[in-house]
Design a protein around this motif. Sequence first.
Motif, PDB file in Angstrom:
ATOM      1  N   GLY A 251      23.548  71.858  24.779  1.00 33.36           N
ATOM      2  CA  GLY A 251      24.917  72.368  24.771  1.00 33.36           C
ATOM      3  C   GLY A 251      25.516  72.548  26.143  1.00 33.36           C
ATOM      4  N   ASP A 252      24.698  72.532  27.202  1.00 36.55           N
ATOM      5  CA  ASP A 252      25.224  72.694  28.553  1.00 36.55           C
ATOM      6  C   ASP A 252      26.091  71.493  28.938  1.00 36.55           C
ATOM      7  OD1 ASP A 252      23.896  75.046  28.756  1.00 36.55           O
ATOM      8  OD2 ASP A 252      22.301  74.316  30.085  1.00 36.55           O
ATOM      9  N   ILE A 253      27.226  71.767  29.570  1.00 33.42           N
ATOM     10  CA  ILE A 253      28.099  70.706  30.087  1.00 33.42           C
ATOM     11  C   ILE A 253      27.580  70.281  31.440  1.00 33.42           C
ATOM     12  CG2 ILE A 253      30.442  70.074  30.736  1.00 33.42           C
ATOM     13  CD1 ILE A 253      30.083  70.676  27.771  1.00 33.42           C
ATOM     14  N   LEU A 254      27.302  69.007  31.585  1.00 34.71           N
ATOM     15  CA  LEU A 254      26.736  68.490  32.826  1.00 34.71           C
ATOM     16  C   LEU A 254      27.809  68.003  33.791  1.00 34.71           C
ATOM     17  CD1 LEU A 254      23.787  66.467  31.245  1.00 34.71           C
ATOM     18  CD2 LEU A 254      23.930  68.906  31.763  1.00 34.71           C
ATOM     19  N   PHE A 255      28.853  67.351  33.266  1.00 37.08           N
ATOM     20  CA  PHE A 255      29.967  66.909  34.098  1.00 37.08           C
ATOM     21  C   PHE A 255      31.160  66.664  33.187  1.00 37.08           C
ATOM     22  CE2 PHE A 255      27.010  63.413  33.259  1.00 37.08           C
ATOM     23  CZ  PHE A 255      27.787  62.542  32.523  1.00 37.08           C
ATOM     24  N   GLU A 256      32.358  66.645  33.780  1.00 40.05           N
ATOM     25  CA  GLU A 256      33.599  66.495  33.030  1.00 40.05           C
ATOM     26  C   GLU A 256      34.165  65.098  33.212  1.00 40.05           C
ATOM     27  OE1 GLU A 256      34.814  68.499  30.928  1.00 40.05           O
ATOM     28  OE2 GLU A 256      33.751  70.376  31.336  1.00 40.05           O
TER      29      GLU A 256
ATOM     30  N   VAL B  79      17.617  70.809  35.669  1.00 39.39           N
ATOM     31  CA  VAL B  79      17.322  71.028  34.252  1.00 39.39           C
ATOM     32  C   VAL B  79      18.571  71.568  33.581  1.00 39.39           C
ATOM     33  CG1 VAL B  79      14.839  71.422  34.583  1.00 39.39           C
ATOM     34  CG2 VAL B  79      16.439  73.347  34.726  1.00 39.39           C
ATOM     35  N   ALA B  80      18.669  71.385  32.256  1.00 40.94           N
ATOM     36  CA  ALA B  80      19.782  71.908  31.461  1.00 40.94           C
ATOM     37  C   ALA B  80      19.284  72.165  30.055  1.00 40.94           C
ATOM     38  CB  ALA B  80      20.952  70.930  31.456  1.00 40.94           C
ATOM     39  N   GLN B  81      19.984  73.063  29.361  1.00 41.99           N
ATOM     40  CA  GLN B  81      19.637  73.420  27.997  1.00 41.99           C
ATOM     41  C   GLN B  81      20.613  72.767  27.020  1.00 41.99           C
ATOM     42  OE1 GLN B  81      16.790  75.031  27.345  1.00 41.99           O
ATOM     43  NE2 GLN B  81      16.530  74.907  29.597  1.00 41.99           N
TER      44      GLN B  81
ATOM     45  N   TRP C 154      15.567  67.241  31.687  1.00 44.09           N
ATOM     46  CA  TRP C 154      14.919  67.268  33.009  1.00 44.09           C
ATOM     47  C   TRP C 154      15.270  65.954  33.688  1.00 44.09           C
ATOM     48  CZ3 TRP C 154       9.162  65.901  34.024  1.00 44.09           C
ATOM     49  CH2 TRP C 154       8.850  66.118  35.385  1.00 44.09           C
ATOM     50  N   ALA C 155      15.920  66.039  34.816  1.00 45.34           N
ATOM     51  CA  ALA C 155      16.407  64.819  35.464  1.00 45.34           C
ATOM     52  C   ALA C 155      16.255  64.924  36.972  1.00 45.34           C
ATOM     53  CB  ALA C 155      17.867  64.568  35.097  1.00 45.34           C
ATOM     54  N   LEU C 156      16.285  63.780  37.621  1.00 45.34           N
ATOM     55  CA  LEU C 156      16.273  63.689  39.070  1.00 45.34           C
ATOM     56  C   LEU C 156      17.571  63.006  39.506  1.00 45.34           C
ATOM     57  CD1 LEU C 156      14.465  64.180  41.622  1.00 45.34           C
ATOM     58  CD2 LEU C 156      13.835  61.743  41.450  1.00 45.34           C
ATOM     59  N   LEU C 157      18.306  63.640  40.399  1.00 43.56           N
ATOM     60  CA  LEU C 157      19.581  63.107  40.888  1.00 43.56           C
ATOM     61  C   LEU C 157      19.397  62.615  42.310  1.00 43.56           C
ATOM     62  CD1 LEU C 157      22.022  65.947  39.670  1.00 43.56           C
ATOM     63  CD2 LEU C 157      21.151  63.982  38.393  1.00 43.56           C
ATOM     64  N   VAL C 158      19.941  61.456  42.601  1.00 42.48           N
ATOM     65  CA  VAL C 158      19.921  60.907  43.952  1.00 42.48           C
ATOM     66  C   VAL C 158      21.366  60.727  44.401  1.00 42.48           C
ATOM     67  CG1 VAL C 158      19.169  59.027  45.443  1.00 42.48           C
ATOM     68  CG2 VAL C 158      17.740  59.724  43.507  1.00 42.48           C
ATOM     69  N   HIS C 159      21.758  61.479  45.422  1.00 36.24           N
ATOM     70  CA  HIS C 159      23.144  61.446  45.902  1.00 36.24           C
ATOM     71  C   HIS C 159      23.438  60.100  46.572  1.00 36.24           C
ATOM     72  CE1 HIS C 159      26.830  62.635  48.041  1.00 36.24           C
ATOM     73  NE2 HIS C 159      26.919  63.611  47.134  1.00 36.24           N
TER      74      HIS C 159
ATOM     75  N   SER D  16      28.104  70.163  36.920  1.00 33.87           N
ATOM     76  CA  SER D  16      28.378  71.505  36.439  1.00 33.87           C
ATOM     77  C   SER D  16      27.280  72.453  36.898  1.00 33.87           C
ATOM     78  CB  SER D  16      28.454  71.498  34.911  1.00 33.87           C
ATOM     79  OG  SER D  16      28.479  72.816  34.412  1.00 33.87           O
ATOM     80  N   PRO D  17      27.629  73.758  37.099  1.00 34.36           N
ATOM     81  CA  PRO D  17      26.613  74.742  37.489  1.00 34.36           C
ATOM     82  C   PRO D  17      25.507  74.893  36.447  1.00 34.36           C
ATOM     83  CG  PRO D  17      28.827  75.602  37.862  1.00 34.36           C
ATOM     84  CD  PRO D  17      28.973  74.325  37.100  1.00 34.36           C
ATOM     85  N   THR D  18      25.781  74.516  35.170  1.00 35.06           N
ATOM     86  CA  THR D  18      24.745  74.650  34.150  1.00 35.06           C
ATOM     87  C   THR D  18      23.614  73.667  34.365  1.00 35.06           C
ATOM     88  OG1 THR D  18      25.948  73.122  32.710  1.00 35.06           O
ATOM     89  CG2 THR D  18      26.407  75.463  32.435  1.00 35.06           C
ATOM     90  N   LEU D  19      23.857  72.631  35.185  1.00 35.90           N
ATOM     91  CA  LEU D  19      22.799  71.682  35.535  1.00 35.90           C
ATOM     92  C   LEU D  19      22.243  72.131  36.882  1.00 35.90           C
ATOM     93  CD1 LEU D  19      21.520  69.022  34.455  1.00 35.90           C
ATOM     94  CD2 LEU D  19      23.068  67.813  35.972  1.00 35.90           C
TER      95      LEU D  19
END
Length: 481
Positions: A51-56, A47-49, A115-120, A3-6
Amino acid sequence: MFSPTLSAPACPTPAENIAAALERITPLQGLPFEDRLWLAQHGEEVVAQPGDILFEEGQPADRMILILKGEIHVRRSRGGPMELFIGRTGQMTGLLPFSRMKASGGQGFAISPVWALLVHKDQFPAMLAAIPSMAQRVVSTLLDRVREVTRIEQQAEKLGALGKLAGNLAHELNNPASAAQRAAASLVMELRANRENRFKLVNLCLSEEQIRGVEAWEQKILARATRHDTRNPVEQIQLEEDLRTFLTNLHCDTAWEVAAQLAEQRTTVADLEELRNLLGPSEACISLQYFARYVRSSRSVDTLLNSTARIFDLISAVKAYSYMDRAPILEVDVPAGLDATVQMLQSRMNNVEVERHYDPNLPRISAYGSELNQVWTALIENALDALGESSHGGKLRLTCRLEGEMMLVEIWDTGPGIPPELQDRIFEPFFTTKAPGQGLGLGLDNAMRIVRKHRGHLSVRSDPGSTCFRVRLPLDQLQAY
């Protein structure tokens, strides 16, 4: 796609700081700083706050998630035993190398600042080449994930089975308990009414001849009620009306109450005239009131006895089913275990005809009694589910006999059958043909494991209108363990 919130932080964290934070990721502990720095440089910091939706749910899964800080909840919209998954600081989750995960299992949202690190996934080959130990770390994480999912699913299956048994037992106990309660309330009312009437009865001052005559009359009426009544409902109503008219002419103030009870005892107007010849109008009315209340009280006592006996039988069935207060391994009466299981599932058998074919004098076998009853429960419930697809019910046949040095148990049903292409898969864990939320596909798998634990064999043969599960168990304890 996340999601764009992430999103990336406004001020990106230096790679060295991210590499230091990666030491808090449990599967990465002990990983050299250079390897962690590689991850920090090739990963995507987000980063996200709260209540933010990270994925569906259902969204393609394409990234490994290393949670450096915060908490993420993943909720399934369709429910199930793993309706909620929680990811916390220090976890490595999401899509992992060697995983067959295709899509997100639920909607992910932040509970606290994340706070996270994503590896594609496109980086996975390079990551495994640059950090050889990641393969072992990833596989260990995948195994832990599988064990945890399996544990939760199995626990949910057990809780579901327990819930079904509790529901069946509550249903079975409700009827006798309600009958006992009604009978007790009726008995109290009759005892109170006769207590108020006792002085009238004493004041009758009947002679010895009248007393013997009334006793003989009452005994005749009581004996008559034990014989079969061939009257139809219309005749019964007319008899009650005739008795009420006769009692009203005696000025009996409870004619409607007494007439109904006397009619159930098949008392006729001629019988009342016979009693009237022994007693005066007032004496006859008081005697009939007392007699009618005595009969109702007797019936209430009979109902109490039958209801409490039924409750006792159900409790005995529960103890037999669970082998309460018994050693784990004991000499098991297999037909008795089958009957106890049927009794536990009785509320689901309203339209089901149950046939039993047990050979006489069958020996007991050394086994885990409570676990064998789990096998019978799974197989009989499977048969009842198949029979439930028909509005006309069906037939359940239980067979138990010796076959060489083995005990053979067959559970037949007249349901629609199992398609041939599925018969080889029904014992696989998590395989089910039921709708989502109605079964986890572990019942038959659990039954197979228990039978194998007893060095036995479980198989199925199915055609349209005839399905048979066969369980073979060794008789001798040395063969079984």
